[in-house]
Design an enzyme around this catalytic site. Structure first.
Site, mmCIF file in Angstrom:
data_model
loop_
_atom_site.group_PDB
_atom_site.id
_atom_site.type_symbol
_atom_site.label_atom_id
_atom_site.label_comp_id
_atom_site.label_asym_id
_atom_site.label_seq_id
_atom_site.Cartn_x
_atom_site.Cartn_y
_atom_site.Cartn_z
ATOM 1 N N LYS A 179 0.794 -1.389 0.083
ATOM 2 C CA LYS A 179 -0.261 -0.292 -0.101
ATOM 3 C C LYS A 179 0.617 1.054 -0.075
ATOM 4 O O LYS A 179 1.662 1.481 0.687
ATOM 5 C CB LYS A 179 -1.171 -0.416 0.915
ATOM 6 C CG LYS A 179 -1.855 1.135 0.908
ATOM 7 C CD LYS A 179 -2.691 1.738 2.251
ATOM 8 C CE LYS A 179 -2.202 2.956 3.137
ATOM 9 N NZ LYS A 179 -1.920 4.202 2.163
ATOM 10 N N GLU A 254 10.484 1.654 9.766
ATOM 11 C CA GLU A 254 11.583 2.583 9.805
ATOM 12 C C GLU A 254 10.526 3.317 9.810
ATOM 13 O O GLU A 254 9.835 4.055 9.406
ATOM 14 C CB GLU A 254 11.604 2.456 8.068
ATOM 15 C CG GLU A 254 12.687 1.307 8.004
ATOM 16 C CD GLU A 254 13.762 1.278 8.441
ATOM 17 O OE1 GLU A 254 14.754 2.124 8.970
ATOM 18 O OE2 GLU A 254 14.931 -0.035 8.713
ATOM 19 N N CYS A 288 13.293 11.316 6.099
ATOM 20 C CA CYS A 288 13.814 11.384 7.263
ATOM 21 C C CYS A 288 14.784 11.314 7.471
ATOM 22 O O CYS A 288 15.369 11.600 8.920
ATOM 23 C CB CYS A 288 13.198 9.720 7.658
ATOM 24 S SG CYS A 288 14.518 9.092 5.911
ATOM 25 N N GLU A 389 10.158 16.335 14.909
ATOM 26 C CA GLU A 389 10.031 16.217 13.376
ATOM 27 C C GLU A 389 9.222 17.341 12.763
ATOM 28 O O GLU A 389 7.586 17.178 12.843
ATOM 29 C CB GLU A 389 9.988 15.139 12.806
ATOM 30 C CG GLU A 389 10.828 14.591 11.800
ATOM 31 C CD GLU A 389 10.479 12.947 10.709
ATOM 32 O OE1 GLU A 389 8.603 12.867 11.044
ATOM 33 O OE2 GLU A 389 11.149 12.294 10.145
HETATM 34 P P1 NAP Z 1 2.906 8.201 7.767
HETATM 35 O O1 NAP Z 1 1.629 9.231 7.809
HETATM 36 O O2 NAP Z 1 3.161 7.626 8.727
HETATM 37 O O3 NAP Z 1 1.615 7.193 6.483
HETATM 38 C C1 NAP Z 1 3.005 6.244 5.900
HETATM 39 C C2 NAP Z 1 2.113 4.842 5.625
HETATM 40 O O4 NAP Z 1 1.147 4.019 6.572
HETATM 41 C C3 NAP Z 1 1.265 5.727 4.771
HETATM 42 O O5 NAP Z 1 1.071 4.645 3.493
HETATM 43 C C4 NAP Z 1 0.309 5.811 5.044
HETATM 44 O O6 NAP Z 1 -1.392 5.556 4.157
HETATM 45 C C5 NAP Z 1 -0.070 4.239 6.610
HETATM 46 N N1 NAP Z 1 -1.069 4.296 7.067
HETATM 47 C C6 NAP Z 1 -1.392 5.213 7.806
HETATM 48 N N2 NAP Z 1 -2.191 4.881 9.094
HETATM 49 C C7 NAP Z 1 -2.085 3.588 8.972
HETATM 50 C C8 NAP Z 1 -2.407 2.552 9.395
HETATM 51 N N3 NAP Z 1 -3.192 3.212 10.696
HETATM 52 N N4 NAP Z 1 -2.697 1.705 9.894
HETATM 53 C C9 NAP Z 1 -2.026 1.343 8.555
HETATM 54 N N5 NAP Z 1 -0.988 1.966 7.600
HETATM 55 C C10 NAP Z 1 -1.564 3.733 7.851
HETATM 56 O O7 NAP Z 1 3.722 9.092 7.080
HETATM 57 P P2 NAP Z 1 4.305 9.690 5.989
HETATM 58 O O8 NAP Z 1 3.719 10.760 6.811
HETATM 59 O O9 NAP Z 1 3.340 9.482 4.885
HETATM 60 O O10 NAP Z 1 5.301 9.420 6.227
HETATM 61 C C11 NAP Z 1 6.160 10.852 6.585
HETATM 62 C C12 NAP Z 1 7.051 9.903 8.044
HETATM 63 O O11 NAP Z 1 7.910 8.635 7.086
HETATM 64 C C13 NAP Z 1 8.203 11.216 8.523
HETATM 65 O O12 NAP Z 1 8.149 11.199 9.809
HETATM 66 C C14 NAP Z 1 8.942 10.036 8.159
HETATM 67 O O13 NAP Z 1 10.553 10.782 9.065
HETATM 68 C C15 NAP Z 1 9.437 9.059 7.857
HETATM 69 N N6 NAP Z 1 9.691 8.625 7.093
HETATM 70 C C16 NAP Z 1 10.936 7.205 7.869
HETATM 71 C C17 NAP Z 1 11.988 6.475 6.943
HETATM 72 C C18 NAP Z 1 12.951 6.366 7.210
HETATM 73 O O14 NAP Z 1 13.496 4.706 6.393
HETATM 74 N N7 NAP Z 1 13.134 5.536 8.777
HETATM 75 C C19 NAP Z 1 11.584 7.002 5.472
HETATM 76 C C20 NAP Z 1 10.957 7.775 5.022
HETATM 77 C C21 NAP Z 1 10.060 8.307 6.057
HETATM 78 P P3 NAP Z 1 -1.843 7.026 3.642
HETATM 79 O O15 NAP Z 1 -0.986 8.067 3.529
HETATM 80 O O16 NAP Z 1 -2.795 6.524 3.048
HETATM 81 O O17 NAP Z 1 -2.454 7.523 5.163
#
Ligand code: NAP
Length: 487
Positions: A179, A254, A288, A389
């Protein structure tokens, strides 16, 4: 249906594009101008169920395929990503607001590399054996695919991170339900068609579009999904862990970062300055690994501050499709407002804005979500700006006097993803690398990646490691086989 030219982003299940069963749809907004790019399947647990059935049916044959067969198909997928680079880069840039040049030269090529890398890695993957000397026995480790696994990725590096999970999962013989974020659905959808062209059997990869709390949640809860590889925010990661733990699924997380970028007076100054511009503002600061807390040794602090402001104010904030754009649009209206809210809430006793700190106007695209690259001088590491963050084009700047203070500040944060250190002193690099609590340390560089290395974070930045053989280990179940023999 050709997803490359379609304004309707469908699910990809059992080798076919299909409407969501509920006939529910979301709108895909172009953050560069606020217009609609079309609609996206808003999937439910019914679609996930359909995908799990397809994946479970495909699993026996795929897990029995030879390594050469899998390697050839994965390599072909990588080739097809390269052949379709331009249309993938355009879709990625339109969905996310990232500069087209970045999508074209860094992110889509990396998605191809992910497939090429794991196509090779699986042919080199081996397991241990241990002779139990004196007991007439030999133990070896069998590494078997887990079965049907779930991969959930974020919007910031969409196809780059989507494929970073899918490629090793497939290489190891699993079938995948993946997804992408609802904010960046189209390159993921296009990948389905490329997998068909590459000869990936139907059902081996299924792509579910839609909202995290709905479609993503259904993946977490499904009993037949044996593992979840999740990349996203720390708060979502905490929720994922809570749902998945009682179901005893394997879990890789991650998560977010608040990474120190440390600049000593003996560094290669020009390189440190130039790279700091990238590590601060690449992808509008939505990586990130961005070095969002900059600590500069006191003796060069004022000079570095002046030079950094001068370079930052020269960055071109513009429409992502312009080749010269350095700073494109934020991914969405919600995220844009969240980042701006930090400026409204600044406490003047803690911090002062040195440049930026407000929306940027891009002529002709007034409905787009643009923010000026921002540097904020902070008085202490405890302030909100240094602890949370922000995930935007925003960095903080602070001087330090000695290594002890620096290490305390670098570690005094809940995250532990990466750190960058600029110095020519080798002894110091080793002292600091050992003491800073994080998963990746870059010395005199930033975001230089070798896909063989373990990647991941400590503390609230994640659990487990991806990359290289670590990813293949995650996506396999190790089984100890003990064979006794007679002398
Ligand atoms: P997010 O809101 O946590 O979403 C990540 C993924 O999870 C999206 O596909 C989201 O879908 C899905 N999701 C949300 N709620 C969920 C649930 N209840 N059950 C299952 N899946 C769910 O993060 P983001 O805003 O997309 O990304 C930014 C974050 O990612 C930042 O904090 C960044 O630091 C982190 N990041 C970390 C790394 C690493 O390697 N450590 C790399 C890149 C990014 P939807 O978007 O469709 O809601």
């Amino acid at each position: 249906m050709n997803q490359a030219n379609s304004t309707t982003t469908l699910n990809f299940i059992n080798g076919q594009y299909c409407d969501p069963i509920s006939d529910g749809w979301l709108e895909n907004i172009n953050p560069a101008d606020g217009t609609s790019l079309g609609k996206i399947a808003n999937s439910t647990e019914q679609d996930v169920e359909r995908a799990v059935i397809a994946a479970a049916n495909a699993q026996p044959q795929w897990s029995e395929s030879t390594l050469e067969q899998r390697s050839r198909i994965l390599s072909k997928i990588g080739d097809l990503i390269e052949e379709n680079l331009e249309s993938l880069a355009i879709a990625e840039s339109e969905d996310s607001g990232k500069p087209i040049s970045r999508a074209r030269t860094i992110e889509i090529p990396r998605a191809a590399s992910n497939f090429h890398f794991f196509a090779n890695a699986i042919t080199q993957f081996s397991s241990e054996s241990h002779e139990s000397v004196g007991q007439n026995a030999i133990n070896f480790t069998l590494r078997q695919p887990l079965g049907v696994v779930g991969c959930i990725s974020p919007w910031n590096l969409p196809l780059y991170l989507f494929t970073w999970k899918i490629a090793p999962a497939l290489a190891a013989g699993n079938c995948v339900i993946a997804k992408p974020s609802e904010l960046t659905p189209r390159t993921a959808a296009m990948l389905g068609g490329l997998c068909n062209l590459a000869g990936l059997p139907a059902g081996v990869l299924n792509i579910i579009q839609g909202e995290g709390p709905r479609a993503g949640q259904a993946l977490l809860e499904h009993e037949k999904i044996k593992a979840i590889s999740f990349t996203g925010g720390t708060a979502t990661g905490e929720h994922v862990a809570r749902v998945v733990a009682p179901k005893f699924k394997k879990l890789s997380l991650e998560l977010g970062g608040k990474n120190p970028n440390i600049i000593f007076a003996d560094c290669n100054y020009e390189r440190a300055l130039e790279t700091t511009i990238h590590s601060s503002f690449a992808n509008q600061g939505q990586i990130c690994l961005c070095g969002s807390r900059i600590f500069v040794e006191s003796s060069i602090y004022e000079k570095f501050k002046t030079d950094l402001i001068a370079r930052t104010t020269q960055l071109t904030v513009s429409h992502p499709a312009n080749e010269e754009t350095a700073i494109g649009a934020m991914v969405s209206g919600d995220h844009y407002r969240k980042v701006l809210s930090y400026f409204d809430e600044i406490d003047p006793t803690d911090a002062s804005i040195l440049c930026g700190g407000k929306p940027a106007t891009v002529e002709g695209y007034e409905q787009g979500f643009y923010i000026e690259p921002t540097i904020i001088e902070v008085q202490n590491n405890q302030c909100r700006l240094n602890q949370e963050e922000i995930f935007g084009p925003v960095v903080t700047l602070m001087p330090f006097d000695n290594e002890e203070d620096l290490i305390t500040m670098a570690n005094d944060v809940k995250y532990g993803l990466s750190a960058t250190i600029w110095t020519k002193d080798l002894d110091r690099t080793m002292r600091l690398s050992k003491k800073i609590e994080c998963g990746v340390v870059w010395i005199n560089t930033w975001l230089m990646r070798d896909l063989r290395t373990p990647f991941g974070g400590m503390k609230n930045s994640g659990v487990g490691r991806e990359g290289g053989l670590e990813a293949l280990r995650f996506f396999t179940e190790p089984k100890n086989i003990c064979i006794a023999f007679e002398d």
